[in-house]
Design a protein around this motif. Structure first.
Motif, PDB file in Angstrom:
ATOM      1  N   VAL A 270       0.833  -1.263  -0.052  1.00 29.21           N
ATOM      2  CA  VAL A 270       0.134   0.086  -0.103  1.00 29.21           C
ATOM      3  C   VAL A 270       1.002   1.145  -0.160  1.00 29.21           C
ATOM      4  O   VAL A 270       1.758   1.511   0.992  1.00 29.21           O
ATOM      5  CB  VAL A 270      -0.973   0.020   1.138  1.00 29.21           C
ATOM      6  N   ALA A 271       0.868   2.094  -1.221  1.00 27.99           N
ATOM      7  CA  ALA A 271       1.460   3.399  -1.068  1.00 27.99           C
ATOM      8  C   ALA A 271       0.778   4.431  -0.658  1.00 27.99           C
ATOM      9  O   ALA A 271      -0.348   4.517  -0.961  1.00 27.99           O
ATOM     10  CB  ALA A 271       2.062   3.668  -2.490  1.00 27.99           C
ATOM     11  N   SER A 272       1.232   5.356   0.049  1.00 30.46           N
ATOM     12  CA  SER A 272       0.615   6.459   0.234  1.00 30.46           C
ATOM     13  C   SER A 272       0.274   7.373  -0.753  1.00 30.46           C
ATOM     14  O   SER A 272       0.721   7.620  -1.780  1.00 30.46           O
ATOM     15  CB  SER A 272       1.123   7.325   1.337  1.00 30.46           C
ATOM     16  N   HIS A 273      -1.121   8.185  -0.611  1.00 30.06           N
ATOM     17  CA  HIS A 273      -1.456   8.876  -1.954  1.00 30.06           C
ATOM     18  C   HIS A 273      -2.035  10.211  -1.147  1.00 30.06           C
ATOM     19  O   HIS A 273      -2.839  10.136  -0.400  1.00 30.06           O
ATOM     20  CB  HIS A 273      -2.655   8.432  -2.779  1.00 30.06           C
ATOM     21  N   PRO A 274      -1.561  11.727  -1.684  1.00 28.54           N
ATOM     22  CA  PRO A 274      -2.203  12.843  -1.008  1.00 28.54           C
ATOM     23  C   PRO A 274      -3.488  12.956  -1.032  1.00 28.54           C
ATOM     24  O   PRO A 274      -4.015  13.338  -0.191  1.00 28.54           O
ATOM     25  CB  PRO A 274      -1.332  13.734  -1.751  1.00 28.54           C
ATOM     26  N   ARG A 275      -4.317  12.271  -2.185  1.00 24.25           N
ATOM     27  CA  ARG A 275      -5.770  12.722  -2.040  1.00 24.25           C
ATOM     28  C   ARG A 275      -6.461  11.252  -1.606  1.00 24.25           C
ATOM     29  O   ARG A 275      -7.576  11.659  -0.844  1.00 24.25           O
ATOM     30  CB  ARG A 275      -6.344  12.958  -3.444  1.00 24.25           C
ATOM     31  N   HIS A 276      -6.303  10.258  -1.908  1.00 22.18           N
ATOM     32  CA  HIS A 276      -6.888   9.083  -1.472  1.00 22.18           C
ATOM     33  C   HIS A 276      -6.451   8.320  -0.347  1.00 22.18           C
ATOM     34  O   HIS A 276      -7.043   7.398  -0.099  1.00 22.18           O
ATOM     35  CB  HIS A 276      -6.909   8.190  -2.523  1.00 22.18           C
ATOM     36  N   GLY A 277      -5.428   9.060   0.253  1.00 22.87           N
ATOM     37  CA  GLY A 277      -4.909   8.375   1.511  1.00 22.87           C
ATOM     38  C   GLY A 277      -4.004   7.145   0.934  1.00 22.87           C
ATOM     39  O   GLY A 277      -2.700   7.502   1.296  1.00 22.87           O
ATOM     40  N   SER A 278      -4.158   5.972   0.384  1.00 19.65           N
ATOM     41  CA  SER A 278      -3.328   5.151  -0.166  1.00 19.65           C
ATOM     42  C   SER A 278      -3.793   4.817  -1.742  1.00 19.65           C
ATOM     43  O   SER A 278      -5.100   4.990  -1.905  1.00 19.65           O
ATOM     44  CB  SER A 278      -3.224   4.049   0.830  1.00 19.65           C
ATOM     45  N   ILE A 279      -3.014   4.004  -2.115  1.00 25.34           N
ATOM     46  CA  ILE A 279      -3.279   3.382  -3.509  1.00 25.34           C
ATOM     47  C   ILE A 279      -2.456   2.116  -3.539  1.00 25.34           C
ATOM     48  O   ILE A 279      -1.405   1.974  -3.053  1.00 25.34           O
ATOM     49  CB  ILE A 279      -2.905   4.278  -4.685  1.00 25.34           C
ATOM     50  N   MET A 280      -3.301   0.985  -4.153  1.00 25.26           N
ATOM     51  CA  MET A 280      -2.592  -0.217  -3.867  1.00 25.26           C
ATOM     52  C   MET A 280      -3.125  -0.911  -5.289  1.00 25.26           C
ATOM     53  O   MET A 280      -4.090  -0.669  -5.661  1.00 25.26           O
ATOM     54  CB  MET A 280      -3.154  -1.126  -2.840  1.00 25.26           C
ATOM     55  N   GLY A 281      -2.295  -1.820  -6.123  1.00 35.86           N
ATOM     56  CA  GLY A 281      -2.557  -2.529  -7.065  1.00 35.86           C
ATOM     57  C   GLY A 281      -3.142  -3.955  -6.641  1.00 35.86           C
ATOM     58  O   GLY A 281      -2.717  -4.538  -5.681  1.00 35.86           O
ATOM     59  N   GLN A 282      -4.426  -4.451  -7.195  1.00 33.24           N
ATOM     60  CA  GLN A 282      -4.665  -5.597  -7.020  1.00 33.24           C
ATOM     61  C   GLN A 282      -4.968  -6.656  -8.185  1.00 33.24           C
ATOM     62  O   GLN A 282      -5.476  -6.056  -9.090  1.00 33.24           O
ATOM     63  CB  GLN A 282      -5.808  -5.719  -6.024  1.00 33.24           C
ATOM     64  N   ASP A 283      -4.653  -7.996  -8.254  1.00 33.21           N
ATOM     65  CA  ASP A 283      -4.904  -8.596  -9.232  1.00 33.21           C
ATOM     66  C   ASP A 283      -6.343  -9.374  -9.236  1.00 33.21           C
ATOM     67  O   ASP A 283      -6.637  -9.846  -8.245  1.00 33.21           O
ATOM     68  CB  ASP A 283      -3.858 -10.122  -9.145  1.00 33.21           C
ATOM     69  N   GLY A 284      -7.184  -8.750 -10.091  1.00 35.13           N
ATOM     70  CA  GLY A 284      -8.518  -9.201 -10.123  1.00 35.13           C
ATOM     71  C   GLY A 284      -8.788 -10.717  -9.951  1.00 35.13           C
ATOM     72  O   GLY A 284      -9.759 -11.238  -9.140  1.00 35.13           O
ATOM     73  N   GLU A 285      -8.261 -11.567 -10.872  1.00 31.34           N
ATOM     74  CA  GLU A 285      -8.352 -13.106 -10.781  1.00 31.34           C
ATOM     75  C   GLU A 285      -7.931 -13.557  -9.334  1.00 31.34           C
ATOM     76  O   GLU A 285      -8.523 -14.479  -8.849  1.00 31.34           O
ATOM     77  CB  GLU A 285      -7.345 -13.456 -11.698  1.00 31.34           C
ATOM     78  N   ALA A 286      -6.774 -13.070  -8.701  1.00 30.10           N
ATOM     79  CA  ALA A 286      -6.551 -13.423  -7.414  1.00 30.10           C
ATOM     80  C   ALA A 286      -7.525 -13.122  -6.476  1.00 30.10           C
ATOM     81  O   ALA A 286      -7.998 -13.901  -5.580  1.00 30.10           O
ATOM     82  CB  ALA A 286      -5.316 -12.703  -7.068  1.00 30.10           C
ATOM     83  N   MET A 287      -8.173 -11.770  -6.499  1.00 30.78           N
ATOM     84  CA  MET A 287      -9.363 -11.872  -5.773  1.00 30.78           C
ATOM     85  C   MET A 287     -10.379 -12.534  -5.936  1.00 30.78           C
ATOM     86  O   MET A 287     -11.229 -12.928  -4.865  1.00 30.78           O
ATOM     87  CB  MET A 287      -9.859 -10.247  -5.934  1.00 30.78           C
ATOM     88  N   LYS A 288     -10.913 -12.765  -7.068  1.00 33.38           N
ATOM     89  CA  LYS A 288     -11.997 -13.699  -7.351  1.00 33.38           C
ATOM     90  C   LYS A 288     -11.662 -15.235  -6.612  1.00 33.38           C
ATOM     91  O   LYS A 288     -12.417 -15.739  -5.804  1.00 33.38           O
ATOM     92  CB  LYS A 288     -12.058 -14.118  -8.853  1.00 33.38           C
ATOM     93  N   LEU A 289     -10.506 -15.715  -6.708  1.00 36.66           N
ATOM     94  CA  LEU A 289     -10.026 -16.988  -6.135  1.00 36.66           C
ATOM     95  C   LEU A 289     -10.074 -16.981  -4.883  1.00 36.66           C
ATOM     96  O   LEU A 289     -10.717 -17.958  -4.119  1.00 36.66           O
ATOM     97  CB  LEU A 289      -8.729 -17.442  -6.857  1.00 36.66           C
ATOM     98  N   LYS A 290      -9.781 -15.942  -4.137  1.00 35.08           N
ATOM     99  CA  LYS A 290      -9.649 -15.672  -2.623  1.00 35.08           C
ATOM    100  C   LYS A 290     -10.788 -15.690  -2.113  1.00 35.08           C
ATOM    101  O   LYS A 290     -11.014 -16.114  -1.151  1.00 35.08           O
ATOM    102  CB  LYS A 290      -8.920 -14.359  -2.360  1.00 35.08           C
TER     103      LYS A 290
END
Ligand SMILES: Cc1cc2nc3c(=O)[nH]c(=O)nc-3n(C[C@H](O)[C@H](O)[C@H](O)COP(=O)(O)OP(=O)(O)OC[C@H]3O[C@@H](n4cnc5c(N)ncnc54)[C@H](O)[C@@H]3O)c2cc1C
Length: 237
Positions: A88-108
């Motif tokens: 998770v990287a910090s972001h001035p407007r959104h607080g933080s930003i993170m990349g996620q793999d959609g397929e991994a989310m489905k499986l999880k």
């Protein structure tokens, strides 16, 4: 000719409609309390918008404090442990930003629903809701097997569009005053007001984007506006 009969479905404590970001997690939470839970989703996977594979903002707040906890945090942490999400990287407007793999989310999410012991009904669409007084008693759904009625003590509407509430006769509004679409999917940073203006111009004049012939002059602060014309064309063209 033999006729295949469906196993009778039990009465559920909780039925969650819509297995998106909210519904999958609501279903897991209900099942973990020991409630007999069924999760119904129109597509063949869970996660909804979360699985589109875009960045996820707001896991931390602008002061770096953890803003996402519970089952949502559990999901992301277990996906990250298998390279399904970035740090998770910090972001001035959104607080933080993170990349996620959609397929991994489905499986999880499927694995988490299995572990919680809830029943899943995928590729299934809501048709109707039957009420007793003001309470929903059962819903009618459509799937490959035909039409089916499912009863439960409690129904949770996580369709993102309030489909179940609408079918049950609740009053609803469509969109927001003056806004007829929910979002424009593009990865280009455009000043929000300008984008809204552009979309409004398109919707209310019913002209094609190509006919919005005079894009406003681009000043340095709106440098990224031009590519958005192309993006809008992709979304609505
Ligand atoms: C482009 C975009 C970017 C976003 N980025 C962020 C972000 O970075 N951080 C953040 O916190 N939020 C973000 N959001 C907001 C966040 O994604 C939503 O608030 C969240 O996904 C809403 O979850 P939901 O479960 O209500 O809806 P959804 O995730 O849309 O899930 C609804 C589910 O219900 C199912 N469904 C619908 N109708 C029926 C039916 N009749 N029968 C059966 N199933 C049905 C759908 O197939 C879907 O799986 C973003 C939203 C968008 C559109």
């Amino acid at each position: 000719m033999s006729v295949q009969t469906r196993r009778p479905r039990p009465h559920y404590d909780v039925v969650v409609r819509g297995g998106g970001t909210a519904g999958a997690i609501a279903g897991i939470a209900a099942a973990r309390t020991g409630a007999k839970t069924l999760l119904i989703e129109q597509y063949g996977n869970l996660g909804g918008v979360l699985t589109l594979g875009m960045s996820l903002k707001g896991v931390h707040d602008v002061e770096g404090r953890k803003a996402l906890g519970g089952i949502g945090a559990e999901l992301i942490e277990s996906a990250r442990a298998e390279d399904g999400a970035t740090a998770v990287a910090s972001h001035p407007r959104h607080g933080s930003i993170m990349g996620q793999d959609g397929e991994a989310m489905k499986l999880k999410l499927i694995a988490m629903t299995r572990a919680a012991g809830l029943d899943l009904l995928l590729h299934t669409f809501l048709v109707d809701a039957a009420l007793e007084g003001t309470a929903i008693r059962h819903v009618r759904v459509a799937h490959k097997g035909g039409l089916e009625s499912i009863s439960a003590s409690c129904f949770v509407d996580c369709t993102g569009d309030a489909d179940l509430a609408a079918r049950a006769g609740a009053t609803f509004i469509h969109g927001r005053e003056g806004v007829r679409i929910a979002a424009c999917l593009n990865a280009i940073k455009v000043p929000a007001l300008r984008l809204a203006e552009l979309i409004g111009q398109f919707l209310f004049t019913r002209r094609t984007i190509a006919q919005i012939d005079k894009p406003p002059p681009i000043n340095p602060s709106q440098r990224q506006l031009r590519p958005c014309h192309d993006q809008l064309e992709l979304c609505y063209g």
